[in-house]
Every structure is written in structure tokens, then in C-alpha cells.
Design a protein around this motif. Structure first.
Motif, short mmCIF file in Angstrom:
data_model
loop_
_atom_site.label_atom_id
_atom_site.label_comp_id
_atom_site.label_asym_id
_atom_site.label_seq_id
_atom_site.Cartn_x
_atom_site.Cartn_y
_atom_site.Cartn_z
N ASN A 195 0.82 -1.21 0.00
CA ASN A 195 0.00 0.00 0.00
C ASN A 195 0.85 1.26 0.00
N ARG A 232 2.37 1.63 -3.50
CA ARG A 232 1.30 1.95 -4.44
C ARG A 232 0.89 3.42 -4.32
N ALA A 233 0.74 3.89 -3.08
CA ALA A 233 0.30 5.27 -2.88
C ALA A 233 1.34 6.25 -3.41
N GLU A 262 1.03 9.01 -6.53
CA GLU A 262 1.37 10.44 -6.37
C GLU A 262 2.44 10.86 -7.38
N GLU A 303 0.04 14.95 5.82
CA GLU A 303 0.57 13.88 4.97
C GLU A 303 2.01 13.61 5.28
N PRO A 330 -8.82 18.39 -11.37
CA PRO A 330 -9.03 17.29 -10.43
C PRO A 330 -10.12 16.32 -10.86
N GLU A 331 -11.00 16.72 -11.79
CA GLU A 331 -12.04 15.78 -12.21
C GLU A 331 -11.44 14.61 -12.98
N TYR A 332 -10.27 14.81 -13.59
CA TYR A 332 -9.67 13.73 -14.38
C TYR A 332 -8.67 12.92 -13.60
N TYR A 333 -8.09 13.52 -12.59
CA TYR A 333 -7.04 12.80 -11.89
C TYR A 333 -7.37 12.78 -10.42
N TYR A 334 -7.21 11.62 -9.81
CA TYR A 334 -7.62 11.51 -8.41
C TYR A 334 -6.56 10.77 -7.63
N SER A 335 -6.85 10.51 -6.36
CA SER A 335 -5.94 9.75 -5.52
C SER A 335 -4.56 10.37 -5.49
N ALA A 336 -4.45 11.60 -5.13
CA ALA A 336 -3.12 12.19 -5.15
C ALA A 336 -2.91 13.13 -3.98
N GLY A 337 -3.44 12.75 -2.84
CA GLY A 337 -3.22 13.56 -1.65
C GLY A 337 -3.63 15.00 -1.86
N MET A 380 -9.36 8.61 -18.97
CA MET A 380 -10.30 7.56 -18.56
C MET A 380 -9.87 6.18 -19.07
N PHE A 384 -4.64 -1.57 -15.74
CA PHE A 384 -4.98 -2.95 -15.36
C PHE A 384 -4.27 -3.93 -16.29
#
Lengths: 638, 365
Positions: free
Chosen positions: B38, B41-42, B46, B237, B194-201, B323, B330
Motif C-alpha cells: 500500500n 502503491r500510494a 502520487e 501527509e 481534479p475531475e480527471y485525476y484523483y488519488s493524489a493527496g 479515462m 490494469f
């Protein structure tokens, strides 16, 4: 007090039972599902109120490792029913459909948690774990329609609410923020849902799956006549508590900020779950925590330091003051090991008590308390038990629909959620299942086993066989309205205790004829839909199935909806109900009964969003109550 | 502008090593390296956000990010500077040495040596002061000849941190000279929000003026190294360096109270043996042409190249391409695992992705 377990830090502020028992709390809540979490979180925003949560299940699931453990249990389970991630726990057992069997009239099944007598057996369930039934919910967050609140007045069936949609409107909006809803307001308006002007959901709708597109192409625009009215049927997406792409237009409803999706529950930066990945495994458990569950709200509450959780503690008796009816204390049985029934009893106290253990368990606890305390409580407790009966219809399409992509359900048919026909038959909403026939026969695993073991396929021929038999599957799930009846009820019987000696719920949940009329219509409609899109109907109902029920000479398998409601309904006075519109008991001045149990009708809406809205409203009343206690005896937060 | 293109390349250069270590971890529920998984991965997620932000910076001034040029993906092991010397960043499995090299990537390096040349608050090293390895010029950062009184010396950046300082100084200088309006002439539609990219603290943001540009630079360099002497940033963070340090020390940092290098939180179990024994820095050329592994290695490279092309499109006016890039990731994971799970016929351990963009199916270098 510990804030960490082995591995990564756990967010739960777990207290020892001795500490919980001797502590002075302002509020004691039984249960840690969404109703409890919402109220605990609202209370934790206020300075100075201390809350204790009593949870029957284990406590350590508020970390990445704890959640991973649930996933591993689910992956290795043979029967992947709704409660498969949760290890069997005789001290706080829960209904599990995998343990059910057909019963003869009057026969009961000793292996099932619910005491039910044949012939019809409901396989409805809930989860007795931290996070409650949101730990296996699918995530649909549908607002109730205006007529749903006045069913008796408008259509002569079911009950009326003491409040109308307008009272709930602002709370629906807050609930959609808290859960984090992805959806499209315009398509919801088209089927009669109401919103504030210019409102949008926090996130854009989950994109319709390829299967939706394939079905919709031939299906959309289908016209039917029902009760002298014509309806045009079209697919529309469902709003869901599942992370999608934030909607720019929502900024005006969110202090000019873009909505920030909430991912996995962890103390560390996991950067996971901020978007749905389409694993098609929403029920019971999302592999990446993109689906909302109540732990997300509970985590915020416990981080304030004002909310403690006592896990592995089963509330067993509520004690009332003989003079004024107020709750004095609650006895809880605390166990160490789920496989051993030895336990210790403690009492917990607060100024206000809240029972939030779900419609069945809250009623069960009160009825057992009445029995053991030799008390006469409100006679409607346990009555008016409701659920959404489901009828499944399945077919094979001519074309490959790409089954297995996207969340479990993205679109459905919602044009028959309301209409004048509700004078005669139940309304329904229809899901199109992106996981094919999984709910019917365990596909795709069952089809794979059959192709290998019986058809002796391998290599490219096996692949082709699976494409043929799985990718073309179409499952329509009709979620049918069920009006409240006093005869459908939860009771307790000393003959049926659980491992800790608490009385198991005895359930009577018959499907009323009004709903059966809706089910009969639903089956006929499914035939027309399959005909219109040219799909081969494979639907057949097994008379040996525990959920088999006949109506007008036809038999149907009826599934439980896990939307149990209505055992402590709200109304206008103690003469017609158990609680007021704030979910406060009429008879007991410091007792709130919260959750779907308070709902007099559930229409064709999954109950969670309305539970959330109701509980946000209740929290305001609870805070008002608490502020009436003299300031000097109010205990401070840590 | 060439500095910003380099920034994109440097941010990307960390991704293959992190990905390789991540996917080498076995998933045994009993002896689980999930905590380490984890963490890596995080950080990886970032780093991809940093890459995107660097793309926003370049787009803001009218440039065109290029993720497809032949030298975009380094030939591993790659070299990153720290002072006079550089260090090797290779593709290897999850191991103490991999974590050591990740710590070096993210470590804050204060320019303290005598060889420091300071220019506009940025620390450089003269070419002649470099250690032998760095002199050979394999590094990812550019060097340059300053004008004026520093004469003909070739100057090299002290570290990645100093490189970003120079970029910030450049933005300030140019905004001053050209005016902000002229400097930030890029098409706003090319910015990734931010609507296109997420999970970045905290998510990423559009760069449209000097403020947001400096914010972006601060975000990129701050999230990695953190502020000196503090392990958590203002948002609570933990910086990348201290997140990796938790794996080395096998213990979590506790928010608020812990001092650098002295974590006192819960233990973090690490099982160095629960890892596929991959051969470090594998090359396609060491695989037998036509063998299954050879094909799998080239398949992986093909997928990775397609992914970079997709990001390239996203950063060049088609943000919606982010997207389908998610689905690409994957596929990349599956293709990487196909290599990592299989032993090399030579007995030197398991295969792994080579990240050689010139070795793909259809054509070869």
C-alpha cells in the motif's frame, strides 16, 4: 484505550468494557451501522458531547489490514452470500441465505438465525458488524417520491407519514453529500424524483455499462398501457453511493469547492477507492472501498476523540424507570471469542439512549427487554415489518452484452415507480444486472464448472463456450413495493435463544396480495421486454425453492431485498405509532429508535438514503434535547 | 521549457522502479506485505500526479509535453544526482536494497559541500568537481553554461530538489520580464483538473498563473522530500521519504508526535522472502527470441508504450483520454505479473518487465 492494533493503525477508539461501564456518556448508541454513524458523527461535531457506541460484532475493521481480512474471508468462502466476508459468529449471528432450505408448513430451520416457519421463507438479511448492512449493500441511493409518503391517502394501501417530502428535502441533499452520490439529476426528475432548483449530485452518474447500451438500443421507447394510462419505458441510471467523477456544477452546493470523493478508510495515505473501478463485486464488498460504507462516516466521528466504540458487546436488555418510563441503563454481554459463548455482563449509561440496531434487531431487543422486565411496551413494536420482495427474470440475448463490466447495476427501468395503478397493485423498479445471472445460479463460476466438468471443454473451445453462455446473460431484478401490515412482524420466544442466551428474532414476513399483484405484472412485463429485444427467456421458478409462492395459479420464487423496515413506525401519536417524526419514542422521554424501522412506507426506494436523511434530522433533535440538560453536569470531550 | 520536459521525464523515471518492486510482492494472506504494498502503491499514484502537474506546467506556458521521444524512458539502471555523485536507480524486486534506493530518490539533500556554486538561490556543482560516475554524463538532469562572470564552467544541479528550485526561479524571472499574461499563454483547455485525476493527496489542479505554477512546483517537491526536519506536511501527509522509512524501520510513524527517523507507531510487518525473485534490470536481448518470455516482455513494452501515448494525448488537449488510461493500467499489471511470475530458463531468477520502448512487437530497434 488503544488506537492501534497490529499492522497499520486502526481508527477505532476501542474502549474496554470496564471503562465503558464506568464512563459518563451523554449518548449511548446500540449499533454501528449507518444510522448510528450518522448520529454519532453529527454529535461529534459539537463540543462536549461524549458518545458510546455498542457494537455486537468485532471492532477491528477500520484499517486497510482489517478490511483486507474481510476480502480474504470473502475470496475463500465457498458460499458467496451477502454475509460471506463475515465469519460465522454464534454470539452475534445474522441471517445467511446459504443456510436456508425449504420448510413444510409449521416447520422451522434450526441452522438459520431467524426463526421462520414454512412454507414461505424470506432470505432477507443484514450484517451485524461494524458498519452494519452498508458492509454488504449495493449502494443505490434513490430518493423516495412524493406520493410514497401518503400511500394511504392517495391509493388506499399502506400508511401515511407524519411528514412529507418537503421536510426531508434539505436532509436528502446533505445525505447525498455524506454518502458521496454519483448520479444524474435530470434522469431522476424524469421518473418523478424531486430536487431543489439547479441541483446536481456531487459526482456524475456511473456511466451506463455496455450491457445497458445493448439492451437500451432495442428496448428504449417501449410503450405499455396500465390502468388506462400509457407509459413509455426507458432505461435510466441509478444514483449510487459509489465514487465517480466530481461534477463541476456541484460547487455551488459545496462552498464553491469541487466534491472530494472519500476513498478507503485508513490512517495512512492509501490513495485507493477514490473512483469505482468496475470490479462488478459491489455486493457484498468492494475490493477498493470505492463504495460508501458507514465506516467512512464513523471514522470521522471517532477521529474527534468524542466517540468511543465498545465492540463484541451485544445489548441484551434495556432497563426503564418505572416512574417516568425513561431508559436507565442497558445491559450488554461482552464476549472475548466468537466461538465461545462465555461472556461478562456490564451496564452502560447515558442521558440519551439510541437504538440503531436495524429494524429487526432493535425490535428484538425491546421485545426481549419487555419480556424479561415484565413490562408492557408500545404494542406496535415489531409490527409493520416490511422489505422489498424481488422477482428475478432471466434470458439470453442474441448479442454479446459484455457481462461482467462495471458496478453491479448501472441502469434500470424506473418508469413504473408511481401511477394510478398503485390503487390496485404494487409499484416496482427494475435493475439490469451487470453480473448476468449471478443472483440466479451463481454465474459465472457455475457455468465455468459445468463447461469443464460436464461439457469437457478446454482451451479455445472453453473460452468460446463461456462467451456464449455468460456474455449474453441478461437478468432483470424487479424490486417490488410492500405495504406495512400489522401481521408481518418480529417477535421473540424464549424457546429460541442464541449462543449468548439472547432471544433470536422470530420473523413473519408474508408477501401481501397487493405486492403479489405487482409481481404477477412484473413477470408478464419481463416477457414483453425479452420479446421486444429478442432475448430467449430462460426464467423458471422451482417449487422446491424456499422462497416459492403461488398467486392466481402461478408460482414465483421470491427473494428478500435486505431492505427491512417498519418495526417502530413513526406517526402522529402513540395511538398509531411507536415514534414521532424525529424518531423519538412517544413513551420514553430519553429514547430514540432510529433507522428504517421508523419508516411507515418504503415505496420503491432502497432505504439507506432515506435512513441517512432521517437520522441527520434526528441528530438535530437529539442535540437540542442534550442542551436542555444543565450545563455544569455536561461532560467535556477529550 | 526544456527544463519542464525534463521534469516530466524525471517524474516518470521513478515509476518503472516503483512498479517493478510493487508487482514483485507476493499476495500471501498469512505473511502479508500488504502494508508495504500500500505504501509503494500510494507513492506511485502520487508520482503519476506529479508527472501530470509537470505536464500542466509545460502546457501553461504553451509547450507540448512529449512522452514518446526515444529517450523518454531511461535505460535502467538510471542515474540521479545527489551532490557530486549520483546513485543508481534500477528495476529490482521488493528488497532492502530497493527500499534504500527509493529512500535515496526521495531524500532531501541539503547542499552543504565546498563545491557548491550558488546562482539565484539554486545550488550547482562545477563539472570538474563531479565524482567520476557523474562526470560520465549518464544523468537525467540537464547541465548548462551560465552566462557572465561564472565563465566557461559547466554547472550541474546539486539534486532534483535544486532542479525544481531553478524551475521556480525561472518562472518568477520570466513572469517579471514578460508579464504573467504573456508567460502563461498556453491553452487553458489543455490543463488537467481534479475531475480527471484523483488519488493524489489533495488532487491536482490547473496551472494558469504564477501563483498556481509555484504551488504546483511546491506540491511536487514537497510531497516527495517533505519540509526539512518535519515528517508531516500541513495537510497531515507523511512525505514519501518517511513513508518508505516506515518499511525500512518496520514501524509506522505516529501523526503529530514523532520525530524524523524515530517512528513510534504500530509495528509494520515486512516479509522480505514473500517476493518473486526477479532478475534486476532484465533486457529483452537476454531472452531467447521467439520464446514465450521474449514475447511476453515485448507485449509488456507494447502495452506500456501505448499507455504513454495515451497520457501523451491526454496532456496534449484530450484530457478525456485519462479515462481509458485507467483500463490500460490494469492490462499493464496483468502483463507485468505474467513476466514476474515466471522463472528465466537460465536459473537467474524470474523475469520482469524491461521497460524498453524500442523493443516492442512488430518493430525492434
Amino acid at each position: 484505550m488503544t488506537t492501534a492494533t497490529s499492522g497499520s493503525a486502526d481508527l477505532t477508539r476501542v474502549v474496554a468494557p470496564e471503562e465503558a461501564s464506568s464512563g459518563t456518556y451523554d449518548v449511548v448508541i446500540v449499533g454501528a451501522g449507518i444510522a448510528a454513524s450518522i448520529v454519532a458523527h453529527e454529535l461529534s461535531k459539537e463540543q462536549g458531547f461524549r458518545t458510546l457506541i455498542i457494537e455486537a460484532g468485532p471492532g477491528h475493521v477500520m484499517s486497510q489490514e482489517g478490511y483486507q481480512g474481510l476480502l480474504e474471508t470473502f475470496y475463500s468462502a465457498i458460499d458467496k452470500d451477502n454475509n460471506a466476508p463475515y465469519v460465522k459468529n454464534p454470539n452475534a449471528e445474522m441471517p445467511r441465505s446459504s443456510l436456508l432450505k425449504q420448510l413444510a408448513p409449521g416447520e422451522t430451520n434450526p441452522n438459520a438465525y431467524w426463526v421462520q416457519f414454512g412454507p414461505y421463507v424470506s432470505d432477507s438479511s443484514y450484517s451485524r458488524v461494524l458498519g452494519g448492512t452498508t458492509m454488504h449493500w449495493e449502494g443505490k441511493t434513490i430518493r423516495m417520491l412524493r406520493p410514497d409518503f401518503e400511500m394511504r391517502k392517495r391509493y388506499g394501501h399502506g400508511l401515511d407519514w407524519p411528514i412529507d417530502l418537503d421536510v426531508l428535502m434539505p436532509y436528502y441533499r446533505r445525505a447525498e453529500w455524506e454518502i458521496g452520490v454519483s448520479g444524474e439529476v435530470s434522469s431522476q426528475r424524469a421518473i418523478g424524483a424531486e430536487f431543489e432548483k439547479d441541483y446536481v449530485y456531487p459526482m456524475h452518474e456511473m456511466p451506463p455499462s455496455y450491457l445497458d447500451e445493448v439492451v437500451g438500443k432495442d428496448f428504449n421507447g417501449m410503450k405499455i398501457r396500465l390502468d388506462d394510462d400509457e407509459y413509455e419505458l426507458n432505461l435510466s441510471t441509478f444514483p449510487q453511493g459509489r465514487n465517480g467523477v466530481p461534477n463541476e456544477a456541484y460547487k455551488r452546493w459545496n462552498d464553491k469547492k469541487l466534491f472530494e470523493p472519500v476513498g478507503s478508510v485508513t490512517f495512512h495515505q492509501a490513495e485507493e477507492g477514490e473512483r469505482c473501478q468496475g470490479n462488478t463485486n459491489c455486493v457484498p464488498i468492494c475490493p477498493v472501498q470505492a463504495k460508501y460504507d458507514a465506516r467512512k462516516t464513523l471514522a470521522k466521528a471517532v477521529m474527534t476523540g468524542r466517540v468511543d466504540v465498545l465492540p463484541q458487546a451485544v445489548a441484551s436488555q434495556v432497563h426503564f424507570d418505572k416512574e417516568n418510563g425513561a431508559v436507565k441503563e442497558i445491559t450488554v454481554k461482552v464476549y472475548q471469542d466468537r466461538d465461545r459463548s462465555d461472556h461478562r455482563s456490564f451496564t452502560v449509561r447515558g442521558k440519551i439512549f439510541i437504538l440503531a440496531a436495524n429494524a429487526v434487531e432493535t425490535a428484538r431487543l425491546l421485545l426481549e427487554s419487555a419480556l424479561r422486565g415484565n413490562l408492557k411496551l408500545n404494542e406496535r413494536i415489531g409490527q409493520h415489518l416490511m422489505d422489498h420482495p424481488y422477482l428475478l427474470a432471466w434470458a439470453l440475448m442474441r448479442k454479446n452484452g459484455g457481462v461482467g463490466r462495471g458496478p453491479l447495476v448501472t441502469s434500470g427501468i424506473c418508469n413504473l415507480r408511481n401511477g394510478s395503478f398503485r390503487r390496485k397493485q404494487a409499484a416496482f423498479a427494475v435493475d439490469i444486472h451487470n453480473d448476468g445471472w449471478g443472483w440466479v445460479d451463481g454465474s459465472p463460476v457455475s457455468k465455468l464448472m459445468d463447461a469443464v466438468d460436464n461439457l469437457n471443454k478446454y482451451g479455445p473451445a472453453l473460452r468460446q463456450e463461456l462467451v456464449n453462455r455468460i456474455s449474453r446473460q441478461l437478468l432483470l431484478a424487479f424490486m417490488v413495493e410492500m405495504p406495512a401490515e400489522r401481521t408481518n412482524c418480529v417477535t421473540v420466544d424464549p424457546a429460541y435463544p442464541d449462543a449468548l442466551g439472547n432471544l433470536r428474532p422470530k420473523i413473519k414476513l408474508d408477501v401481501p396480495d397487493y405486492s403479489m399483484a405487482g409481481i404477477e405484472y412484473a413477470r408478464n412485463l419481463s416477457r414483453l421486454v425479452f420479446q421486444r429485444i429478442g432475448a430467449e427467456d430462460f426464467t423458471s421458478y422451482d417449487p422446491q425453492n424456499y422462497g416459492y409462492r403461488t398467486y392466481n395459479g402461478q408460482g414465483y420464487e421470491i427473494r428478500g431485498g435486505n431492505h427491512l423496515a417498519g418495526t417502530h413506525i413513526m406517526g402522529t401519536s402513540s395511538a398509531d405509532s411507536v415514534v414521532d417524526s424525529y424518531q423519538k419514542s412517544w413513551e420514553h422521554p430519553n429514547l430514540y429508535l432510529i433507522g428504517a424501522g421508523s419508516m411507515p412506507t418504503i415505496g420503491t426506494s432502497n432505504t439507506t438514503l432515506t435512513i441517512t436523511a432521517l437520522c441527520m434530522r434526528s441528530a438535530e433533535a437529539i442535540i437540542k434535547d442534550l442542551k436542555q440538560y444543565p450545563a455544569e453536569i455536561r461532560s467535556g470531550g477529550k | 521549457m526544456s527544463h519542464l520536459q525534463t521534469a516530466i521525464q524525471v517524474e516518470h523515471a521513478t515509476i518503472p522502479p516503483y512498479l517493478t518492486a510493487l508487482y514483485s510482492i507476493k499476495s500471501d494472506p498469512q505473511k502479508s506485505n500488504l502494508a508495504s504494498y500500500n505504501i509503494i502503491r500510494a507513492v506511485l499514484v502520487e508520482e503519476m500526479a506529479h508527472l501530470t502537474l509537470a505536464g500542466n506546467l509545460l502546457n501553461a506556458v504553451g509547450g507540448s509535453p512529449d512522452l514518446t521521444r526515444s529517450d523518454f524512458v531511461p535505460d535502467y539502471p538510471a542515474y540521479l544526482p545527489t551532490g557530486e555523485t549520483d546513485f543508481e536507480v534500477g528495476l529490482e524486486g521488493f528488497s532492502p536494497s530497493a527500499i534504500e534506493s527509493f529512500l535515496k530518490i526521495e531524500r532531501p539533500t541539503p547542499p552543504t559541500a565546498d563545491s557548491v556554486v550558488e546562482l539565484e538561490g539554486v545550488a550547482y556543482v562545477k563539472h570538474e568537481s563531479l565524482a567520476a560516475g557523474r562526470k560520465q554524463g549518464r544523468g537525467l538532469l540537464p547541465h548548462f553554461n551560465p552566462k557572465g562572470d561564472k565563465g566557461n564552467d559547466v554547472l550541474h544541479y546539486w539534486s532534483i530538489g535544486e532542479f525544481y528550485k531553478a524551475i521556480a526561479a525561472g518562472f518568477k524571472r520570466l513572469a517579471d520580464r514578460l508579464t504573467e499574461k504573456k508567460l502563461f499563454k498556453g491553452d487553458a483547455a489543455r490543463q488537467i483538473g481534479p475531475e480527471y485525476y484523483y488519488s493524489a493527496g489533495g488532487g491536482i489542479f490547473k496551472v494558469t498563473n504564477l501563483d498556481t505554477a509555484l504551488q504546483a512546483i511546491d506540491f511536487i517537491s514537497g510531497q516527495g522530500e517533505g519540509s526539512f526536519g518535519r515528517i508531516y506536511d500541513d495537510g497531515g501527509e507523511l512525505s514519501h521519504y518517511y513513508r518508505f522509512d516506515q518499511i525500512r524501520q518496520q514501524r509506522y510513524y505516529r501523526v503529530g508526535s514523532d520525530q524524523p527517523d524515530q517512528p513510534t507507531g504500530a509495528p509494520l510487518d515486512v516479509y522480505w522472502d514473500e517476493v518473486y525473485p526477479i532478475r534486476p534490470n532484465l533486457k529483452v536481448s537476454s531472452l531467447r527470441p521467439g520464446s514465450e518470455l521474449y514475447r511476453a516482455a515485448r507485449d509488456f513494452n507494447e502495452l506500456y508504450r501505448a499507455f504513454l501515448h495515451r497520457i501523451q494525448d491526454a496532456l496534449n488537449g484530450k484530457p478525456a483520454e485519462f479515462m481509458p488510461a485507467v483500463a490500460d493500467m490494469f492490462r499493464i499489471k496483468e502483463a507485468a505479473l505474467r513476466l514476474i511470475h515466471n522463472p528465466l530458463p537460465t536459473g537467474e531468477g524470474n523475469a520482469s518487465p524491461t521497460f524498453e520502448m524500442n523493443y516492442i512487437n512488430g518493430t525492434s530497434a
